[in-house]
Write a protein that holds these residues in place. Structure first.
Motif, PDB file in Angstrom:
ATOM      1  N   GLY A 273       0.846  -1.188   0.000  1.00 56.09           N
ATOM      2  CA  GLY A 273       0.000   0.000   0.000  1.00 56.09           C
ATOM      3  C   GLY A 273       0.875   1.229   0.000  1.00 56.09           C
ATOM      4  O   GLY A 273       1.895   1.293  -0.699  1.00 56.09           O
ATOM      5  N   SER A 274       0.512   2.199   0.806  1.00 54.37           N
ATOM      6  CA  SER A 274       1.343   3.396   0.909  1.00 54.37           C
ATOM      7  C   SER A 274       2.571   3.095   1.754  1.00 54.37           C
ATOM      8  O   SER A 274       2.550   2.239   2.630  1.00 54.37           O
ATOM      9  N   GLY A 275       3.641   3.766   1.483  1.00 53.40           N
ATOM     10  CA  GLY A 275       4.886   3.548   2.215  1.00 53.40           C
ATOM     11  C   GLY A 275       5.867   2.723   1.404  1.00 53.40           C
ATOM     12  O   GLY A 275       5.641   2.404   0.238  1.00 53.40           O
ATOM     13  N   THR A 276       6.958   2.369   2.048  1.00 56.86           N
ATOM     14  CA  THR A 276       8.042   1.628   1.390  1.00 56.86           C
ATOM     15  C   THR A 276       7.934   0.145   1.713  1.00 56.86           C
ATOM     16  O   THR A 276       7.826  -0.239   2.878  1.00 56.86           O
ATOM     17  N   ALA A 277       7.957  -0.675   0.679  1.00 54.97           N
ATOM     18  CA  ALA A 277       7.915  -2.128   0.878  1.00 54.97           C
ATOM     19  C   ALA A 277       9.203  -2.593   1.556  1.00 54.97           C
ATOM     20  O   ALA A 277      10.287  -2.045   1.323  1.00 54.97           O
ATOM     21  N   VAL A 278       9.069  -3.600   2.421  1.00 54.41           N
ATOM     22  CA  VAL A 278      10.200  -4.109   3.195  1.00 54.41           C
ATOM     23  C   VAL A 278      10.451  -5.564   2.823  1.00 54.41           C
ATOM     24  O   VAL A 278       9.528  -6.383   2.830  1.00 54.41           O
ATOM     25  N   ASP A 279      11.695  -5.870   2.491  1.00 53.63           N
ATOM     26  CA  ASP A 279      12.127  -7.245   2.260  1.00 53.63           C
ATOM     27  C   ASP A 279      13.145  -7.616   3.322  1.00 53.63           C
ATOM     28  O   ASP A 279      14.066  -6.839   3.611  1.00 53.63           O
ATOM     29  N   VAL A 280      12.966  -8.799   3.896  1.00 54.29           N
ATOM     30  CA  VAL A 280      13.857  -9.281   4.956  1.00 54.29           C
ATOM     31  C   VAL A 280      14.446 -10.614   4.497  1.00 54.29           C
ATOM     32  O   VAL A 280      13.768 -11.641   4.527  1.00 54.29           O
ATOM     33  N   PRO A 281      15.706 -10.626   4.045  1.00 54.11           N
ATOM     34  CA  PRO A 281      16.264 -11.877   3.526  1.00 54.11           C
ATOM     35  C   PRO A 281      16.608 -12.896   4.602  1.00 54.11           C
ATOM     36  O   PRO A 281      16.562 -14.103   4.350  1.00 54.11           O
ATOM     37  N   TYR A 282      16.940 -12.430   5.821  1.00 48.70           N
ATOM     38  CA  TYR A 282      17.439 -13.335   6.857  1.00 48.70           C
ATOM     39  C   TYR A 282      16.619 -13.220   8.134  1.00 48.70           C
ATOM     40  O   TYR A 282      16.173 -12.128   8.501  1.00 48.70           O
ATOM     41  N   VAL A 283      16.476 -14.372   8.807  1.00 47.85           N
ATOM     42  CA  VAL A 283      15.857 -14.390  10.139  1.00 47.85           C
ATOM     43  C   VAL A 283      16.744 -15.218  11.058  1.00 47.85           C
ATOM     44  O   VAL A 283      17.021 -16.396  10.784  1.00 47.85           O
ATOM     45  N   ARG A 284      17.191 -14.594  12.128  1.00 52.69           N
ATOM     46  CA  ARG A 284      17.979 -15.311  13.149  1.00 52.69           C
ATOM     47  C   ARG A 284      16.997 -15.909  14.149  1.00 52.69           C
ATOM     48  O   ARG A 284      16.192 -15.192  14.752  1.00 52.69           O
ATOM     49  N   VAL A 285      17.047 -17.226  14.326  1.00 48.93           N
ATOM     50  CA  VAL A 285      16.064 -17.950  15.135  1.00 48.93           C
ATOM     51  C   VAL A 285      16.755 -18.611  16.318  1.00 48.93           C
ATOM     52  O   VAL A 285      17.796 -19.267  16.156  1.00 48.93           O
ATOM     53  N   ARG A 286      16.151 -18.451  17.500  1.00 44.43           N
ATOM     54  CA  ARG A 286      16.547 -19.224  18.676  1.00 44.43           C
ATOM     55  C   ARG A 286      15.350 -20.058  19.112  1.00 44.43           C
ATOM     56  O   ARG A 286      14.239 -19.543  19.209  1.00 44.43           O
ATOM     57  N   ALA A 287      15.574 -21.337  19.342  1.00 47.03           N
ATOM     58  CA  ALA A 287      14.468 -22.227  19.705  1.00 47.03           C
ATOM     59  C   ALA A 287      13.791 -21.770  20.990  1.00 47.03           C
ATOM     60  O   ALA A 287      12.573 -21.914  21.153  1.00 47.03           O
ATOM     61  N   LYS A 288      14.564 -21.198  21.891  1.00 43.17           N
ATOM     62  CA  LYS A 288      14.052 -20.671  23.155  1.00 43.17           C
ATOM     63  C   LYS A 288      15.112 -19.744  23.725  1.00 43.17           C
ATOM     64  O   LYS A 288      16.232 -19.650  23.189  1.00 43.17           O
ATOM     65  N   ARG A 289      14.769 -19.068  24.775  1.00 42.38           N
ATOM     66  CA  ARG A 289      15.717 -18.140  25.394  1.00 42.38           C
ATOM     67  C   ARG A 289      16.950 -18.909  25.861  1.00 42.38           C
ATOM     68  O   ARG A 289      16.841 -19.956  26.497  1.00 42.38           O
ATOM     69  N   GLY A 290      18.118 -18.398  25.495  1.00 36.85           N
ATOM     70  CA  GLY A 290      19.373 -19.028  25.876  1.00 36.85           C
ATOM     71  C   GLY A 290      19.907 -20.018  24.863  1.00 36.85           C
ATOM     72  O   GLY A 290      21.053 -20.467  24.971  1.00 36.85           O
TER      73      GLY A 290
END
Length: 318
Positions: A273-290
């Motif tokens: 829609g209005s605004g700038t489109a965002v692309d995120v190539p990477y996601v850093r994932v932790r299964a749980k805290r720690g």
């Protein structure tokens, strides 16, 4: 008994046909151009490698392309033989490449290669992973598409379509490998329909101890330089992004015994829609805290929605 003189015209015709059929196929064609290379081999059933001088893409460069040469057709046209652009049995299309790490830490590269016609039509692609390339180091390899089927358009170029690279210590493990943590976290290729995107996460206990979960994976969104992406709301549950997806099931305590798995997922819409489109190539994932981080590459095309849903860990459905 037939007169020997009557056989002379037939013998002469056979000799003429054999002489025409022994002529070599047309001259090789080839050369580097554009984003890939165009090549053809020399002798019947052989192949030739054509050097490529195109600039690298994110440190990945194709150095040469090898295509099967034309093979003579056994079908005569008058007294001539033409060349079919089909590879000989057992031959295939390949590209030699090199990966150079210009960074300051070891990286794991995932490279998508496109095999195209001379006009740019993609006839096939392959994904290669090159693990743990040290700073300043160069690694070389070859990617092979194999022989095309009868009637396929001729492949004339190979190009680097996309490169993703993550810190080697955070890369998803190789198939069948178990990290020191005993926990293997991976992402699938995702599913897209009507603007709704879903990428699955899978956690496998490949170690020797029980592993407890109670909630949602922890996410950090990263740009192409692995810097944090701000301004995106990470929603626990569907957040109204999609219904009937299972994302609204409540989080429950889980204990994964060795050999058991849990699944989660990411969901978003590619709405602009209005605004700038965002692309995120990477996601850093932790299964749980720690837990140790694993960086996956789902290539989130979030549009201008500014929202990403995450599903609680749950046991996979049977």
């Amino acid at each position: 008994m037939r007169n020997a003189t009557s056989l002379l015209p037939a013998v002469a015709a056979l000799l003429l046909l054999a002489a025409c059929g022994s002529e070599p196929a047309g001259a090789p064609e080839g050369g580097a151009s554009g984003a890939g290379a165009s090549a053809a081999g020399g002798g019947s059933g052989g192949a030739s490698a054509v050097p490529v001088t195109d600039p690298p893409v994110d440190g990945v460069r194709i150095t040469s392309v090898t295509l099967p040469s034309a093979t003579p057709s056994p079908t005569p046209s008058g007294f001539s033989v033409h060349a079919d652009r089909l590879p000989a049995a057992g031959s295939g299309i390949s590209a030699a490449y090199e990966v150079t790490n210009h960074g300051t830490e070891a990286l794991t590269y995932t490279i998508l290669f496109d095999f195209t016609t001379d006009t740019g039509e993609v006839m096939g692609n392959l994904r290669e992973t090159v693990r743990s390339v040290g700073p300043g180091a160069t690694r070389r390899g070859t990617v092979r598409l194999g022989a095309p089927g009868p009637g396929s358009s001729r492949v004339g170029r190979v190009r680097v379509a996309r490169v993703t690279k993550v810190p080697a210590a955070e890369a998803p493990p190789a198939p069948g490998a178990c990290p020191r943590s005993g926990i293997r976290l991976t992402a699938d290729d995702g599913d897209a329909a009507m603007g709704l995107r879903v990428v699955g996460l899978r956690l496998e206990n490949c170690g020797k101890r029980d592993y407890a979960l109670d909630g949602y994976p922890l996410l950090e969104l990263l740009d192409e330089d692995l810097a944090p992406v701000r301004g995106i709301r990470i929603l626990r549950g569907s957040g109204g992004i999609g219904t009937g997806t299972g994302f609204d099931a409540p989080a429950r305590p889980l204990v994964l015994k060795p050999g058991e798995s849990a699944v989660s997922g990411l969901m978003w819409r590619n709405t602009t829609g209005s605004g700038t489109a965002v692309d995120v190539p990477y996601v850093r994932v932790r299964a749980k805290r720690g837990a140790g981080p694993v960086t996956v590459t789902p290539h989130l095309d979030l549009g201008t929605t500014g929202r990403l849903a995450v599903r609680a860990w749950t046991r996979p459905s049977s």
